[in-house]
Design an enzyme around this catalytic site. Structure first.
Site, PDB file in Angstrom:
ATOM      1  CD  GLU A 261      -3.044  -1.063   2.292  1.00 27.41           C
ATOM      2  OE1 GLU A 261      -2.624  -0.873   3.365  1.00 27.41           O
ATOM      3  OE2 GLU A 261      -4.087  -1.840   2.048  1.00 27.41           O
ATOM      4  CG  ASP A 340      -7.324  -5.377   5.065  1.00 27.42           C
ATOM      5  OD1 ASP A 340      -7.159  -5.647   6.024  1.00 27.42           O
ATOM      6  OD2 ASP A 340      -7.622  -4.313   4.237  1.00 27.42           O
ATOM      7  CD  GLU A 368      -9.884  -1.117   7.947  1.00 33.55           C
ATOM      8  OE1 GLU A 368      -8.623  -1.713   8.638  1.00 33.55           O
ATOM      9  OE2 GLU A 368      -9.572  -0.731   6.948  1.00 33.55           O
TER      10      GLU A 368
HETATM   11  C1  GCU Z   1      -5.946  -2.121   5.967  1.00 39.32           C
HETATM   12  C2  GCU Z   1      -6.201  -0.734   6.522  1.00 39.32           C
HETATM   13  C3  GCU Z   1      -5.202   0.270   6.603  1.00 39.32           C
HETATM   14  C4  GCU Z   1      -3.855  -0.565   6.937  1.00 39.32           C
HETATM   15  C5  GCU Z   1      -3.651  -1.743   6.507  1.00 39.32           C
HETATM   16  C6  GCU Z   1      -2.534  -2.814   6.984  1.00 39.32           C
HETATM   17  O1  GCU Z   1      -5.831  -2.028   4.502  1.00 39.32           O
HETATM   18  O2  GCU Z   1      -7.191  -0.170   5.897  1.00 39.32           O
HETATM   19  O3  GCU Z   1      -5.539   1.315   7.199  1.00 39.32           O
HETATM   20  O4  GCU Z   1      -2.839   0.398   6.897  1.00 39.32           O
HETATM   21  O5  GCU Z   1      -5.000  -2.519   6.511  1.00 39.32           O
HETATM   22  O6  GCU Z   1      -2.838  -3.458   7.467  1.00 39.32           O
HETATM   23  O7  GCU Z   1      -1.354  -2.441   6.711  1.00 39.32           O
END
Ligand code: GCU
Length: 636
Positions: A261, A340, A368
């Site tokens: 990400e 996730d 979340e």
């Molecule tokens: C999810 C979450 C993110 C977080 C990511 C992770 O995608 O939405 O905010 O950073 O998990 O576990 O790194």
């Protein structure tokens, strides 16, 4: 006023009204003495100098270790600890039992943790991030560790450490896995802040870990590369880590989110994740530190038109081939499901297919995707299934904390139970999650009227299943509002690069992950699992749409069609919330009015949200399929 969560002073009555002897020295024995002195001051007990008249004896019988023996000797209840941490764990076992710990018929028991490292990860930033706020995916106010860019008063941190110790947690990662620029400096010129937190946690037997940015040598301006094969980079991590351990000699180690990400990682330099993790492991090795290296690596920029890319495959595709390539002090931290933290996912096959790698399973206590602590959602029944499935494969557990500076710690007061239970399950994954809920009720509401206990069970025991009923159906996942992930938006992610699709059309819904006709994901499992998921005849209903794309008329094992199941569960789920809300009114007068009001307000929002989910999901699938509800209920 800060709510005492599961350690109100009343929970210490049984200990504090007795004659207590503590034998042993060192910081953890001092903590135990301090706890006992406080309890005795309040309830009239005394600390005695020898065994003669003692009713409770806590002693250290071995050189180290977290375990302890509990039993009766000569009229006293006795804790014989394997080492200093065991003394503290033994104390909290006696607290949990209350008067029952002093039953003359108490049988001898040995307690040892099933998982060695029981860690809570905090996604806290020092600064308030423009999009994510201060605590990423935090629903309980600001950070417990930082405020206005500076460290907070440590008193609250100490109370938090105490709560965690009483739940069985022995490690915390203090900062967000997405390590922004300010937080990158915790590794270098902000080390004193790490040291202060470590000192506070240390007296409760909890080791601090630090999330680090893989590109720290570049971000901090020292080097022009973070390539793990570059000698200067390796030397940078060694000298930086040496300074870290001068400040915090018992730091647990580093936690890393790399190539995920948008975070930097070894892929930038054409290196593998083993190369990256091993470089940090080598730097930590002389000090006994470990690297928690996350397996949450996937392509978040995929083309939604490309049906061959399957995000669920990513962890196994990236890591299974590296099994055996990691140094001994690398712990691969794998999310429990392949996607996730959804309400329902199968076990990640990466957890089952890496026998030569140390593994930790990652859970999400922060809600979340499970109602964001506005909905009641007691998650231990899910975690219990996960932990039983991965028993023997993992040696650690890491869970994203749901705590913040909220007066109730967790936003929703009943979400405290999730925080409590995650530590208890990590200690013993064989425990019945509902028995753990009872334990939490006993501690949090000492002397709880039987009536309150019944209300709480009615609200919480099946709240995960209720939440599942009114949200995304049959394991398909997501269908949430993009970005903040709260509330329904069926197509919110459908045409995005995130890899989270449901593929609903006029004929059917679900993701074909079979070997026969789909992405081949099922082949990542050991044979018995793969066969079970591959075949429609054996795939469990609750995961059907995770593994298969089926027509709306497909008949489930339960005997109803997929479309009718969608309608039935959504009406039922929202209806159950109404029952929960009514039931909670019966607890008025049984709990602190402020707590009652907070839960009431959250249940109102849960009802609004559940109705919204019900109507959007039902309407969406009715419009797609044209199939009416067999019972003629209102669909829009
Ligand atoms: C999810 C979450 C993110 C977080 C990511 C992770 O995608 O939405 O905010 O950073 O998990 O576990 O790194």
């Amino acid at each position: 006023m800060i709510h005492p969560a599961w350690l109100p002073s009343e929970a210490f009555r049984a200990i504090g009204s007795r004659r207590v002897l503590v034998q042993g020295s060192g910081p953890l024995a001092d903590t135990v003495r301090h706890e006992i002195a406080q309890a005795c001051a309040r309830f009239g007990g005394i600390v005695v100098p020898d065994r003669k008249t003692a009713e409770l004896i806590l002693s250290i019988a071995g050189p180290g270790g977290e375990g302890f023996r509990l039993g009766r000797r000569g009229g006293a209840t006795v804790i014989r600890a394997d080492g200093p941490p065991g003394l503290l764990n033994g104390l909290f076992e006696v607290v949990r039992r209350g008067e029952r710990a002093f039953d003359p018929a108490l049988a001898d028991e040995r307690h040892v943790p099933a998982l060695a490292r029981r860690m809570l990860d905090h996604w806290d930033n020092i600064d308030v991030h423009p999009v994510m706020g201060q605590v990423e995916r935090g629903y309980s106010g600001g950070s417990l560790f930082w405020q206005d860019g500076r460290p907070r008063d440590l008193g609250r941190v100490r109370d938090y450490a105490r709560l965690l110790a009483a739940s069985g947690v022995n490690a915390v990662a203090i900062n967000n896995v997405n390590v922004h620029t300010t937080e990158t400096r915790l590794l270098t010129d902000r080390l004193t802040e790490v040291a202060a937190l470590a000192s506070t946690f240390r007296v409760y037997g909890i080791r601090v870990h630090l999330s680090v940015n893989f590109a720290a040598p570049v971000i901090l301006g020292d080097l022009s590369t973070a390539d793990p094969a570059d000698e200067a980079v390796r030397a940078w991590w060694k000298s930086t880590t040496a300074r870290v351990y001068e400040a915090v000699p018992d730091l647990g180690g580093y936690l890393v989110k790399a190539d995920s990400e948008g975070q930097p990682g070894p892929f930038t330099y054409g290196r593998s994740h083993a190369d990256g993790a091993n470089m940090l492991a080598e730097a930590l090795e002389p000090y006994g530190g470990v690297v928690h290296w996350r397996a949450f690596v996937y392509n978040h920029r995929q083309d939604w038109r490309d049906r061959s890319t399957d995000r669920a495959r990513a962890a196994h595709d990236h890591f299974a081939g590296l099994d055996g390539a990691f140094r001994d002090n690398v712990i691969l931290q794998v999310k429990h499901g392949p996607m996730d933290f959804q309400t329902r996912e199968p076990i990640s096959p990466a957890l089952l297919g890496m026998p030569s790698t140390r593994l930790a399973v990652e859970l999400q206590v922060t809600g979340e995707y499970t109602g964001q602590q506005r909905h009641v959602c007691y998650l231990p029944p899910m975690w219990s299934e996960v932990l039983r499935a991965v028993a023997g494969h993992v040696s650690g557990l890491a869970a994203v904390s749901n705590a913040g500076d909220d007066p109730f710690w967790t936003g929703h007061p009943l979400a405290q139970a999730n925080l409590y239970a995650v530590g208890r399950l990590a200690w013993n994954p064989a425990r019945d999650p509902i028995a753990i809920l009872d334990e939490w009720i006993d501690l949090t509401f000492p002397g709880a009227a039987a009536e309150l206990r019944d209300v709480l069970h009615d609200l919480m025991d099946e709240s995960w299943q209720t939440y599942e009923q009114y949200t995304a159906p049959l394991g398909v996942g997501f269908m949430v509002r993009p970005g903040h992930h709260y509330g329904p938006d069926v197509d919110g992610y459908e045409y995005t690069p995130w890899g989270t699709y449901h593929f609903a059309d006029r004929d059917g819904v679900g993701v074909d992950r079979t070997v026969a006709t789909g992405t081949g994901f099922t082949a990542q499992y050991p044979p018995a699992w793969a066969d079970r998921y591959e075949s429609l005849a054996t795939c469990p209903d609750e995961l059907l749409l995770f593994f298969h794309h089926v027509p709306y008329g497909h008949v489930l094992h339960s005997g109803v069609t997929v479309i009718q199941h969608v309608y039935d569960t959504h009406f039922a789920g929202a209806h159950r919330v109404t029952a929960m809300r009514d039931r909670w009114q019966e607890a008025a007068g049984l709990v602190d009015p402020a707590l009652h009001a907070r839960v009431t307000e959250r249940l109102d929002e849960q009802q609004r949200s559940a109705d919204e989910w019900r109507d959007q999901i039902n309407t969406y699938f009715y419009r797609k399929s044209g199939v009416p509800d067999a019972h003629g209920r209102p669909i829009h």
